[in-house]
Design a protein around this motif. Structure first.
Motif, PDB file in Angstrom:
ATOM      1  N   VAL A   5       0.846  -1.192   0.000  1.00  0.00           N
ATOM      2  CA  VAL A   5       0.000   0.000   0.000  1.00  0.00           C
ATOM      3  C   VAL A   5       0.883   1.243   0.000  1.00  0.00           C
ATOM      4  N   ALA A   6       0.694   2.105  -0.981  1.00  0.00           N
ATOM      5  CA  ALA A   6       1.439   3.365  -1.052  1.00  0.00           C
ATOM      6  C   ALA A   6       0.753   4.412  -0.182  1.00  0.00           C
ATOM      7  N   VAL A   7       1.550   5.153   0.576  1.00  0.00           N
ATOM      8  CA  VAL A   7       1.029   6.145   1.526  1.00  0.00           C
ATOM      9  C   VAL A   7       1.709   7.477   1.271  1.00  0.00           C
ATOM     10  N   LYS A   8       0.938   8.564   1.331  1.00  0.00           N
ATOM     11  CA  LYS A   8       1.532   9.896   1.179  1.00  0.00           C
ATOM     12  C   LYS A   8       1.207  10.758   2.395  1.00  0.00           C
ATOM     13  N   ARG A   9       2.196  11.524   2.841  1.00  0.00           N
ATOM     14  CA  ARG A   9       2.037  12.475   3.947  1.00  0.00           C
ATOM     15  C   ARG A   9       1.595  13.809   3.368  1.00  0.00           C
ATOM     16  N   VAL A  10       0.459  14.310   3.838  1.00  0.00           N
ATOM     17  CA  VAL A  10      -0.084  15.573   3.328  1.00  0.00           C
ATOM     18  C   VAL A  10      -0.540  16.434   4.507  1.00  0.00           C
ATOM     19  N   PRO A  37      -6.175  11.068   2.733  1.00  0.00           N
ATOM     20  CA  PRO A  37      -7.409  10.317   2.975  1.00  0.00           C
ATOM     21  C   PRO A  37      -7.631   9.141   2.029  1.00  0.00           C
ATOM     22  N   PHE A  38      -7.283   9.293   0.764  1.00  0.00           N
ATOM     23  CA  PHE A  38      -7.449   8.183  -0.173  1.00  0.00           C
ATOM     24  C   PHE A  38      -6.485   7.036   0.163  1.00  0.00           C
ATOM     25  N   CYS A  39      -5.278   7.386   0.617  1.00  0.00           N
ATOM     26  CA  CYS A  39      -4.321   6.349   1.024  1.00  0.00           C
ATOM     27  C   CYS A  39      -4.824   5.613   2.255  1.00  0.00           C
ATOM     28  N   GLU A  40      -5.485   6.338   3.158  1.00  0.00           N
ATOM     29  CA  GLU A  40      -6.031   5.716   4.365  1.00  0.00           C
ATOM     30  C   GLU A  40      -7.099   4.688   4.001  1.00  0.00           C
ATOM     31  N   ILE A  41      -7.880   4.990   2.978  1.00  0.00           N
ATOM     32  CA  ILE A  41      -8.889   4.038   2.495  1.00  0.00           C
ATOM     33  C   ILE A  41      -8.211   2.794   1.929  1.00  0.00           C
ATOM     34  N   ALA A  42      -7.088   2.986   1.231  1.00  0.00           N
ATOM     35  CA  ALA A  42      -6.334   1.850   0.692  1.00  0.00           C
ATOM     36  C   ALA A  42      -5.793   0.968   1.821  1.00  0.00           C
ATOM     37  N   ILE A  43      -5.287   1.601   2.882  1.00  0.00           N
ATOM     38  CA  ILE A  43      -4.798   0.831   4.035  1.00  0.00           C
ATOM     39  C   ILE A  43      -5.937   0.035   4.652  1.00  0.00           C
ATOM     40  N   GLU A  44      -7.077   0.680   4.847  1.00  0.00           N
ATOM     41  CA  GLU A  44      -8.226   0.003   5.445  1.00  0.00           C
ATOM     42  C   GLU A  44      -8.634  -1.224   4.625  1.00  0.00           C
ATOM     43  N   GLN A  45      -8.648  -1.081   3.296  1.00  0.00           N
ATOM     44  CA  GLN A  45      -9.048  -2.213   2.462  1.00  0.00           C
ATOM     45  C   GLN A  45      -8.058  -3.361   2.575  1.00  0.00           C
ATOM     46  N   ALA A  46      -6.774  -3.046   2.597  1.00  0.00           N
ATOM     47  CA  ALA A  46      -5.752  -4.086   2.742  1.00  0.00           C
ATOM     48  C   ALA A  46      -5.904  -4.811   4.071  1.00  0.00           C
ATOM     49  N   ARG A  73       3.578   5.092  11.211  1.00  0.00           N
ATOM     50  CA  ARG A  73       3.177   4.492  12.486  1.00  0.00           C
ATOM     51  C   ARG A  73       1.658   4.479  12.621  1.00  0.00           C
ATOM     52  N   ALA A  74       1.025   5.543  12.153  1.00  0.00           N
ATOM     53  CA  ALA A  74      -0.442   5.588  12.191  1.00  0.00           C
ATOM     54  C   ALA A  74      -1.038   4.501  11.309  1.00  0.00           C
ATOM     55  N   GLY A  75      -0.419   4.264  10.142  1.00  0.00           N
ATOM     56  CA  GLY A  75      -0.888   3.187   9.267  1.00  0.00           C
ATOM     57  C   GLY A  75      -0.653   1.813   9.870  1.00  0.00           C
ATOM     58  N   LEU A  76       0.470   1.658  10.551  1.00  0.00           N
ATOM     59  CA  LEU A  76       0.757   0.387  11.228  1.00  0.00           C
ATOM     60  C   LEU A  76      -0.242   0.150  12.362  1.00  0.00           C
ATOM     61  N   ALA A  77      -0.674   1.227  13.016  1.00  0.00           N
ATOM     62  CA  ALA A  77      -1.663   1.100  14.090  1.00  0.00           C
ATOM     63  C   ALA A  77      -3.023   0.682  13.558  1.00  0.00           C
ATOM     64  N   LEU A  78      -3.273   0.920  12.280  1.00  0.00           N
ATOM     65  CA  LEU A  78      -4.532   0.487  11.674  1.00  0.00           C
ATOM     66  C   LEU A  78      -4.525  -1.000  11.351  1.00  0.00           C
ATOM     67  N   VAL A 113      -1.164  -4.257  -5.397  1.00  0.00           N
ATOM     68  CA  VAL A 113      -0.700  -2.928  -5.007  1.00  0.00           C
ATOM     69  C   VAL A 113      -1.917  -2.018  -4.925  1.00  0.00           C
ATOM     70  N   LEU A 114      -2.116  -1.390  -3.758  1.00  0.00           N
ATOM     71  CA  LEU A 114      -3.231  -0.466  -3.561  1.00  0.00           C
ATOM     72  C   LEU A 114      -2.695   0.946  -3.367  1.00  0.00           C
ATOM     73  N   LEU A 115      -3.349   1.901  -4.008  1.00  0.00           N
ATOM     74  CA  LEU A 115      -2.995   3.316  -3.860  1.00  0.00           C
ATOM     75  C   LEU A 115      -4.282   4.121  -3.757  1.00  0.00           C
ATOM     76  N   GLY A 116      -4.187   5.304  -3.151  1.00  0.00           N
ATOM     77  CA  GLY A 116      -5.284   6.248  -3.271  1.00  0.00           C
ATOM     78  C   GLY A 116      -5.350   6.756  -4.698  1.00  0.00           C
ATOM     79  N   LYS A 117      -6.540   7.067  -5.168  1.00  0.00           N
ATOM     80  CA  LYS A 117      -6.649   7.494  -6.574  1.00  0.00           C
ATOM     81  C   LYS A 117      -5.938   8.820  -6.824  1.00  0.00           C
ATOM     82  N   GLN A 118      -5.786   9.643  -5.760  1.00  0.00           N
ATOM     83  CA  GLN A 118      -5.093  10.916  -5.906  1.00  0.00           C
ATOM     84  C   GLN A 118      -4.683  11.396  -4.520  1.00  0.00           C
ATOM     85  N   ALA A 119      -3.784  12.367  -4.485  1.00  0.00           N
ATOM     86  CA  ALA A 119      -3.411  13.010  -3.234  1.00  0.00           C
ATOM     87  C   ALA A 119      -4.124  14.348  -3.156  1.00  0.00           C
TER      88      ALA A 119
END
Length: 249
Positions: A5-10, A37-46, A73-78, A113-119
């Motif tokens: 899962v690709a994650v971006k800091r915004v 937010p879109f990356c967070e949705i990708a993490i949740e789905q994974a 770390r926030a993504g790992l906590a999910l 591979v999951l990504l948010g559709k946009q940042a």
């Protein structure tokens, strides 16, 4: 099955964005940052796939400053298992992001591979498509539903202007997710504590044998012009009169 899962800091979407005094970009010093937010949705789905025993490992990857380890770390906590931080201090454009992710894909060999559709900062909506082209993987964009059917095959329902389109993709594949795919969970305190012990591997483009090659230069960033206050009209005749005064018609 391994999911990357690709994650971006915004800048957090609740923060009012301010332009820097020199107009070279937006102000991010002392500003609350968050997972896109879109990356967070990708993490949740994974993580949901992992909860369903469809996936065995969820790996996060982020390209950004060293401070991005907070978002990882926030993504790992999910519920993700481990993370990779590719440390870069400057802005990385979409094609370079896709090329760096391609190198990670070659090393990790994920099944999905999951990504948010946009940042929400750049709104480019490019990286997923570029990564699919570089890896020669089938792709599903704007996914609002993802279902595993038979082994090594997945169905993706994607939102288009005219309705919904359902695609059948062979794995490995690249999927970019949309808002209606799910609602991300809140991290529980036990999972936040567990996330502190999970591994974040830090690397850099140079270590990966990659040199950034930006193709675009930001000349100036400006605050949008303040809109004039609107008015109400009593009837169509008054509307037409106002439009004629404004020389619109």
């Amino acid at each position: 099955m391994k999911i990357l899962v690709a994650v971006k800091r915004v800048v957090d979407h609740k923060v009012n964005v301010r332009v820097k005094a020199d107009e070279t970009g937006i102000e991010d010093a002392n500003v609350k940052m968050a997972i896109n937010p879109f990356c967070e949705i990708a993490i949740e789905q994974a993580v949901r796939f992992k909860d369903q025993d469809t996936a065995t490992e969820v790996v996060l990857v982020c390209i950004g400053r060293k401070e991005a380890d907070v978002q990882l770390r926030a993504g790992l906590a999910l519920g993700a298992d481990r993370a990779i931080l590719i440390k870069v201090d400057e802005e990385v454009q979409s094609l370079d992001v896709a090329k760096l992710l391609h190198k990670v894909v070659q090393e990790e060999l994920p099944d999905l591979v999951l990504l948010g559709k946009q940042a929400i900062d750049t709104d480019n909506n490019q990286t997923g498509q570029m990564l699919a082209a570089l890896t020669n993987m089938p792709q599903g964009t704007f996914a609002s539903n993802i279902v595993f059917t038979v082994p090594n095959k997945i169905k993706v329902t994607r939102e288009v202007d005219g309705g919904l389109v359902t695609l059948a993709l062979n794995l490995p594949a690249v999927i970019s997710v949309d808002l209606r795919l799910n609602t991300p969970r809140y991290a529980s305190l036990p999972n936040i504590m567990k996330a502190k012990r999970k591994v974040i591997t830090v690397t850099s483009p140079e270590t990966m044998g990659f040199s950034l090659s930006p193709r675009l230069t930001t000349l100036k960033v400006e605050t949008p012009a303040v809109r004039q206050t609107g008015i109400k009209v009593a009837d169509v005749d008054e509307l037409v009169d106002k439009l004629q005064q404004a020389k619109v018609i």
